[in-house]
Design a protein around this motif. Structure first.
Motif: not given
Length: 252
Positions: A148-175
């Motif tokens: 929709d044109g931008r990612m809000t802070r609230g949206e990214e906070m949720l996605i980052l919580s999934a990154v943490k739950t998934f034990n997902f590599n943070t560098l890969r997330y940034e990529q």
């Protein structure tokens, strides 16, 4: 017959529990059979195969998590609903039955007590041994969040919580994130490597990504048929990124 056909035909004899099972049951009014009930119903209902069970989990989790993502900033805006509908129509190209199921799950999850973290946790429990499926879910969340044109802070906070739950590599997330933000290094992000890597390192990254994300291989791990186009698009992005890098470096 896949899980969608069994659902439409009313022949599912077993689904799953937990917060995603609650969404599924509320969305479709499905009475889950277990134990003796399952045995008694065996003649009239078909038990889901392992792959179908994985497909059902992925499908319900995707649209349940997208519903909570849409609520990340306190209310669901029209632009956010439009972006999810566009994802259904343009990225996934869902047919009528699949789209109705997705909308039903999405609407049910909006009003359900289960949280984004609840859904992410159950998804991880199902796919923790399949990193490609975890990455595909993160990719979907990012793609819809920025559509929709931008990612809000609230949206990214949720996605980052999934990154943490998934034990997902943070560098890969940034990529992954950089794929949806204008950057000269986007092609490298698609392959999961860096402009500073050697030609041999880049080649290894490309070959690994091709092997990991071939649509047929992903489908065999439990990706729903309805998400096949998304997997094909991701695979094509890998090929295009490789061609771009190969040309810029003069790799033969």
């Amino acid at each position: 017959m896949g899980w969608m056909g069994k659902l439409v035909g009313g022949t599912i004899g077993f689904a799953f529990g937990g917060p995603l099972g609650a969404i599924f049951g509320a969305a479709f009014g499905h009475a889950f059979d277990t134990g003796a009930e399952l045995d008694a119903a065996a003649g009239s209902r078909q038990r889901l195969s392992t792959v179908e069970h994985h497909q059902l989990t992925f499908f319900v989790a995707a649209f349940s998590m997208l519903a909570k993502l849409a609520q990340a900033d306190g209310r669901v805006k029209k632009e956010e609903v439009d972006s999810i509908q566009a994802f259904m129509e343009n990225d996934l190209r869902l047919d009528g039955e699949s789209r109705n199921a997705a909308v039903n799950i999405f609407r049910t999850a909006l009003n359900a007590p289960g949280t984004f973290d609840d859904f992410a946790g159950q998804f991880y429990g199902q796919f923790h041994h399949q990193p490609q499926m975890l990455e595909l879910m993160i990719d979907i969340l990012l793609r819809v969040a920025v559509s929709d044109g931008r990612m809000t802070r609230g949206e990214e906070m949720l996605i980052l919580s999934a990154v943490k739950t998934f034990n997902f590599n943070t560098l890969r997330y940034e990529q992954l994130k950089s794929q949806y933000v204008p950057t000269a290094d986007k092609a490298y992000a698609v392959l999961g490597c860096s402009p500073n890597d050697s030609d041999d390192q880049v080649k290894r990254c490309y070959r690994r990504r091709v092997q990991e994300y071939h649509p047929d291989k992903i489908a065999a791990k439990g990706l729903p048929d309805e998400f096949t186009r998304f997997a094909h698009d991701k695979f094509r992005e890998i090929q295009d990124a490789w061609e771009q890098i190969k040309d810029s470096r003069g790799i033969k």
